[in-house]
Structure formats: structure tokens, C-alpha cells
Design an enzyme around this catalytic site. Structure first.
Site, PDB file in Angstrom:
ATOM      1  CB  CYS A 263      -0.919  -0.013   1.217  1.00 33.83           C
ATOM      2  SG  CYS A 263      -1.829  -1.557   1.435  1.00 33.83           S
ATOM      3  CB  CYS A 384      -1.532   6.147  10.825  1.00 33.20           C
ATOM      4  SG  CYS A 384      -2.780   6.278   9.528  1.00 33.20           S
TER       5      CYS A 384
END
Length: 450
Positions: A263, A384
Site C-alpha cells: 500500500c 496509523c
């Protein structure tokens, strides 16, 4: 603030709160017609600040308007929100000018009958702005009072601060929300394929950009003066949050290896991996959407790396790779709740039940990626997100379903000493705003047995 700038801020706030645009897109769209850089900067500050303090602003608007925010016309509510933010958090525009601008904007929004109401609400707030009726910091443990203070006074969703309070306690949760509401400094990563950190510092200084070294990231710089985005975009540095810069260290990529960055867009971690490999070996950098692939291509081209190839992959099903990889990085799409400071509107766009949806998608992505790792290879999972459902719970679910995989204890990994302190007692990487002064990131390394 000029009339065009005022109108731009209004339209951006309306678009974000209506859910039609996120903050970065709304800002880019709203500032497109502004030619004065000062207006562009002020619009960004007002819109970002309004979204950051949204819950507090609404609480105060409801108090002084004596009615629920949901009962106000959306146009009027947006004007009150951005005006209240300016009155409480900015001093560059005189208070009288803010109120007059709000009245003018109400008329321009074709709500002339509400102009007197807007004027009255804002002037009432002005009279009490040194003693606002916000929930105070509770002097003694009282969960309801703590949640009101953390959620309303510090403008966070109650469900989120409730989780942080339960996991870390009141003092840590308070420090966390204060961290999220502080304006972040601009952080860049030096592209060591082009220069050493010391050389980059000198080059930036010659261009009027002053920096200082980051606390944890070895190649990171915090900008203290100037704007590196206004200098030639030569691939010397890339904007990247410090916590994000630490994730490639967990991968441990070596020269000559074959690495998959699944990604990868916008490409900051890919460039860091290429630098760690001294541009020797092979990195396949992937993403799903054409727009993200285009952004990735732009970053890779600017970096000067020659070991990276870019490939668009499908969003489901087996990945199209025949030869296995030595290392695979899955920087998974997630809630983003660890980046509330830099993306303040994300706190309002996420719901608690989103976490289960993200976790299911992350588990499926990890399963797909695992099929690409050779025996004795390493699979790194990172997010995150601040929330355990997307972090250790995904890792635990994966390990329970794959007995040929094991958790790599990062306490025993070859990480820089100042990064080792960010590894928890289970051997997983984790940054915490209240402890580390960094956004909340998570990473775990998984090893495939022979």
C-alpha cells in the site's frame, strides 16, 4: 480577511461538515480562486481550526443561541462556527470585523433574516469570551466530568476519549487531546539517495529553510523557519510525519533483497526502503486506485531511485506475483485515528463501529500479503490507528489462523537505540502522543517459518 477569502472559508466548512469533501480536498478546492498567499494561508488556518475545535464551538453556539445546533440552518451554523473560531483562537482579525464579516456572509448566503441572530449570538459570546461556559477540568476523579472536559472542552468525540481514558488514565488522555489540538510542525524526511542529512540541512538553509533534527527518525527534519515546498522540488526531501518515517526501520530491508510495498502511495516509505537498500535489489511498490498510482509515480521519479517498479493491484483476490519476496510491508488502510493532529476532521468522520469494518479489511489484506512472503521472510503490518482492534487484534487474529507464522520480537531487532524505546513488552512498535510527542502509529513484524 477579504471577501473572496471569507467566502472560500465558508464554502470549505460547509463542504466538510456536509460530508461531501474531506479537509484536504475542500481546502484545495476553496483556495483555487485565491491569488494572495496570505488569504490562502488564512483560509487554511480558519478551516483547519474550525474542524479541530468543532465540538467546543457547537457547544458554545448552542449556549449563546439557546437552541440545538441541529435546529439552525446549515448555512447559518457554518458561519457561526468559523466566526466563533476566529473570535476565540485568532487575534489577527479585530473582533468587530469578524462579527461584521459574519453578518455580511449571512446575507450573501441568502439568509438575510438570520443576520440579526448571527450578530446577537457572536456579540453575546464576545462579552463572555474570557469566562466561557465550557466544562472545567475536574478537580477529583469523576468519569462523567472527565469525559465532558476531554470531549467538549478539548473537542473530541466522547466515544474516542472514553477509550483513551479507560486504557491510559485521565492525565494521559488529557495530554493526548492537547497534543491533537496543537498545530503540528512541518516534518520532512531527507532522501539519503541524494544527500546526507547534514548536506540537506545546509542546502535547505541556503534556500531560506531552517530545520532541526527529529527526536527519533534518523533522517527526519522539523522545519522551524521557511517553507521547503517553495524551493525547487528536486527530491532532496519529502514531507512525511516522523512516526511514519519509523515504519520502514521495522522492515529491515537489506541491499539486494526483493521487497514488496503493498500500500505504497504516496511513496515516502518506498523511498526510505530504497535508501535502506542503497538502491540495490528490487522493490515492487503497489496501490489500488489510479490517482494514488499517479502520486506514487511522481514521488518515485523525484527520488532518483532505480530499484523501484510500480504496479497497480486489484483490491481483492490473489496478488499477481509469482516469485516470493524477502520482505513485505503492509501499511494498511485504517481509521487514521492516530493522525488526528494532522487530519483534525477525521475525528468527526469516524464512528466506533467503523473499527470492526476496518479490522476485517485489514485481516483480509494481511492474508493476501502473507502468500507473497518466502520461507524465513518477514511480513510487516503497520497502521496509523490508535485503536487495538486495528492493531494487535489484527495480528493476533492472523497468527491464530496461520500456524506457520510467528511474531518477531522487535526488542531483539537491529533498531536504533532511540527507536527501541518505542517497542512494547510484546515486541510490537507503538508510538503514543502523550508519551512520545508523536502521532499514534503501530507496527508488528511477522516471520514465516520454514
Amino acid at each position: 480577511m477579504t471577501a473572496p477569502a471569507r467566502t472560500a472559508a465558508y464554502h470549505a466548512v460547509r463542504a466538510i461538515t456536509a460530508g461531501s469533501e474531506d479537509l484536504p480536498f475542500a481546502l484545495a478546492h476553496s483556495r483555487r480562486s485565491l491569488t494572495d498567499e496570505r488569504d490562502r494561508a488564512l483560509v487554511a488556518e480558519i478551516v483547519t481550526g474550525t474542524m479541530r475545535w468543532l465540538r467546543s464551538l457547537d457547544y458554545l453556539i448552542e449556549h449563546f443561541a439557546a437552541r440545538p445546533a441541529g435546529k439552525l440552518d446549515p448555512e447559518v451554523l457554518a458561519i457561526l462556527r468559523l466566526s466563533t473560531y476566529q473570535l476565540l483562537h485568532l487575534d489577527r482579525v479585530p473582533a468587530s470585523a469578524v462579527v461584521d464579516d459574519a453578518v455580511d456572509l449571512t446575507r450573501a448566503a441568502r439568509k438575510p433574516s438570520a443576520s440579526g441572530f448571527v450578530n446577537a449570538v457572536l456579540r453575546s459570546l464576545l462579552r463572555q469570551r474570557n469566562k466561557l461556559p465550557l466544562p472545567p477540568r475536574p478537580p477529583a476523579p469523576d468519569r462523567a466530568a472527565q469525559l465532558a472536559y476531554l470531549g467538549i472542552t478539548h473537542s473530541h468525540p466522547e466515544w474516542l476519549v472514553s477509550r483513551w481514558l479507560d486504557r491510559h488514565g485521565f492525565d494521559a488522555a488529557e495530554a493526548w487531546v492537547q497534543f491533537n489540538n496543537a498545530t503540528p510542525a512541518l516534518t520532512v524526511r531527507v532522501n539519503t539517495l541524494r544527500a546526507t542529512v547534514e548536506e540537506a540541512i545546509a542546502t535547505l538553509a541556503a534556500d531560506g529553510v531552517e530545520t532541526e533534527r527529529t527526536r527519533f527518525a534518523p533522517d527526519g527534519l522539523v522545519v522551524t523557519e521557511g517553507n521547503p515546498l517553495r524551493r525547487p522540488q528536486d527530491g532532496l526531501v519529502f514531507v512525511q510525519d516522523e512516526a511514519s518515517q519509523l515504519v520502514p526501520l521495522i522492515v529491515g530491508a537489506q541491499p539486494g533483497e526483493r521487497v514488496l510495498d503493498l500500500c505504497a502511495s504516496p511513496g515516502g516509505k518506498t523511498v526510505a526502503l530504497a535508501a535502506a537498500m542503497r538502491d540495490q535489489g528490487t522493490i515492487v511498490a503497489c496501490d489500488v486506485r489510479p490517482r494514488r498510482i499517479a502520486l506514487l509515480e511522481e514521488t518515485i521519479q523525484a527520488s532518483g531511485t532505480t530499484c523501484v517498479s510500480i504496479q497497480r493491484v486489484p483490491s481483492s483476490g490473489p496478488l499477481p506475483f509469482d516469485a516470493p519476496f524477502d520482505r513485505v510491508l503492509v501499511d494498511a488502510p485504517c481509521s487514521g485515528l492516530g493522525t488526528v493532529r494532522r487530519d483534525p476532521d477525521i475525528r468527526w468522520r469516524r464512528r466506533e463501529d467503523d473499527l470492526a469494518t476496518f479490522a476485517a479489511q485489514q485481516t483480509a489484506l494481511l492474508d493476501r500479503a502473507a502468500a507473497c512472503v518466502r520461507a524465513d521472510g518477514r511480513l510487516v503490518y503497520a497502521t496509523c490507528s490508535s485503536e487495538p482492534e486495528e492493531n494487535e487484534a489484527v495480528v493476533e487474529r492472523f497468527l491464530a489462523a496461520h500456524d506457520d507464522w510467528t511474531l518477531v520480537d522487535l526488542r531483539r531487532a537491529a533498531l536504533p537505540g532511540h527507536v527501541q524505546v518505542l517497542v512494547d513488552d510484546r515486541g510490537m512498535f507503538r508510538t503514543l502522543p502523550f508519551r512520545d510527542g508523536l502521532e499514534a502509529f503501530f507496527g508488528a513484524a511477522l516471520g514465516r517459518r520454514r
